[in-house]
Write an enzyme that holds these catalytic residues in place. Sequence first.
Site, PDB file in Angstrom:
ATOM      1  N   GLY A  17     -38.887  -1.135   1.632  1.00 29.37           N
ATOM      2  CA  GLY A  17     -37.598  -1.029   2.290  1.00 29.37           C
ATOM      3  C   GLY A  17     -36.862  -2.352   2.273  1.00 29.37           C
ATOM      4  N   GLY A  20     -30.098  -5.646   5.589  1.00 33.84           N
ATOM      5  CA  GLY A  20     -29.201  -6.765   5.385  1.00 33.84           C
ATOM      6  C   GLY A  20     -29.847  -8.113   5.576  1.00 33.84           C
ATOM      7  N   ALA A  22     -33.587  -8.491   6.098  1.00 32.49           N
ATOM      8  CA  ALA A  22     -35.032  -8.527   5.884  1.00 32.49           C
ATOM      9  C   ALA A  22     -35.460  -7.532   4.809  1.00 32.49           C
ATOM     10  CB  ALA A  22     -35.762  -8.228   7.194  1.00 32.49           C
ATOM     11  N   VAL A  24     -38.970  -5.194   3.693  1.00 36.29           N
ATOM     12  CA  VAL A  24     -40.208  -4.653   4.250  1.00 36.29           C
ATOM     13  C   VAL A  24     -41.191  -4.343   3.127  1.00 36.29           C
ATOM     14  CG1 VAL A  24     -41.247  -2.883   5.701  1.00 36.29           C
ATOM     15  CG2 VAL A  24     -38.927  -3.664   6.173  1.00 36.29           C
ATOM     16  N   ASP A 133     -29.791  -0.260  20.002  1.00 38.71           N
ATOM     17  CA  ASP A 133     -29.403   0.245  18.677  1.00 38.71           C
ATOM     18  C   ASP A 133     -30.198   1.498  18.319  1.00 38.71           C
ATOM     19  OD1 ASP A 133     -27.957   0.343  16.352  1.00 38.71           O
ATOM     20  OD2 ASP A 133     -29.116  -1.176  15.290  1.00 38.71           O
TER      21      ASP A 133
END
Length: 647
Positions: A17, A20, A22, A24, A133
């Site tokens: 993954g 913006g 980071a 993964v 969020d």
Amino acid sequence: MGSRVLAGRYELLEQIGEGGMAVVYKARCRVLNRYVAIKILKPEFTKDLKLVEKFKKESQAAASLVHPNIVGVYDVGKEGNINYIVMELVEGKILSDMIKENGPFDYKKAIDITQQIARGLSCAHKNHIIHKDVKPHNILLTTDGVAKITDFGIAKFVDNATIVGNTDTVMGSVHYFSPEQARGGYVDEKSDIYSLGIVLYEMITGTVPFDGENPVTVALMHINDEIIPPSKVVNGVPPVLEQIIMKATNKIQVNRFKSADEMADALKNVDLISSIVGEATYLKVGKTEREPEVGRDSAADGEGINKAKKESATDMKKNGKKKVRLNKVKIAAIIIALVCAIPVSGLIYALVSGFVSVKEVEVPDLSGQTVEEATKALEDLGLKIETGDQVYDSTYGEGEIVSQSPEADSKVKEGKTITVNISKGAKEGTIPNLVGKSYEDAVFLIEKYGFKVGSVTTGKSEMPKDVVISQSPEGGEEASPREKINFVVSEGRAEGEVTMPSLIGKDIDTATSDLQKLGLAVGDIGYDMSQAYNKNQVMWQQYGADETVMKGTKVNLKVSTGTEPAGPKSIALDVDFSEAKNLVFFLTVTVSDETGTFNVISREQRLKDDLGEVVSFTGTGQGTVTVIFDNDVVMKKSVNFNTGEIN
């Protein structure tokens, strides 16, 4: 990077993954022989020391949450310039992808997922952590149907669907965030409940309630526009479920569910009411059953949505009241109202639209004050007061404030109402709490509640002279009438004496603050490697905890460098461009330390419109940093490279 091993134990296998800020990776932990997910901050953000520190602190906070519906955070670390977080690897799908592929959901499936998310949020809220969020993109579903929340403020990804405040703080994803987030107002647990209501709405209808050409337009919709009821978008939404969604997404925080647990419990009742009034009222949601057909991909669909908006607006008119449509099965409507506790009063709230700047104040601690005293204290700060429950309490006397919401030291906007709960005194047969009371007040309370004064002794304490420092039996215990209560009063202490706090294990900034609060100062700081203490944690202090020292004493400390050797401490300096005389100017930053003088930035061109930047530099011992715009010195500060302090 696929073959790289972090911290000697995490073997990176493949990228799974990217956001913006980071990337993964799937990784294998060689120590525990298990697969994990590792989130790595992108290299372009590693020079921003404030962001890196926030990345670390917020992920450590998330690591304290242990719940089956929260993605576990196992470890946080740094290797070279790589900042990473080790998390539970969840085998499954992202909820946003599932809605896109299979939405709208059967309402029972949507309820099940929402209840799980609510339980996870409840755990976070009880640990004083607000997600801010909540959205389908941050919810993972395992192959077994378990919903897990991720990204508890660890790294909010900034994109064209995200609103950012004037301090670069990510406020949330625009399609899901609450009206108070849009206004920059006070955010609490009910803000997460609003966002969860929007997620439930999207699962039921297959679409978000508000959408527009840009984030600001959508934000203003959350503030000003009424949500179209789900039943006007798709067919077959159970009325009680619709009421739950509308309550969770109420624009006024106090009108929403009091807690995530309350919302989860309300969702349990959907099938209960269905069994009472019959399944005919509660059809499953299906793409072919919608009437009228409302989608997202055709002109006809757009007309359907506009028609629904007009109908909704008609229902919402006159004095801000909602027009209540009674179900044909009257008993169902009565049960729905009772279960959901939906308010039907015509209370009108004048919401201020747009991003209006309102002064923010710190909520004082009202514990132990009377309502009159608290009212005066709050009025001076531009805040309001509202009395909540009256409760038995052995700590505070009758008429004194026991607790408050929002809590003390939290930041709120002027005009906010603070709700306070009032003590009815100790319950009969309960020993009152005497600690912190004067000798006279302690005797009065003992006799008032039907007990007898036992032995009274004195002891050393930081507390003022003749103030109770301990008691036996302790306050809050049940006891028989006339039982004797023994207590110890303070002898006071010599003027200027303070008790040394325990600093071991605290980070150096917290330790410095703790010493300064007591009138003490940091002396010499040594640095050394340690396996037991993390980087920047205190591992030795000159005076032991609870030792008595005089105010003004300098305390020598030894601080861990973690597993890395001690080296120069990197300093971050905020440079404000507002003092520049020209729109285009030359920036020079000069540092002087024990080794000499050098330029960090030498006459580099800058634009005043860029507002400012963070300059990072290192040095040795004590020194100074000077900032020059063109030929004018605009800032000169002293720097302690050992502690990182700038004065």
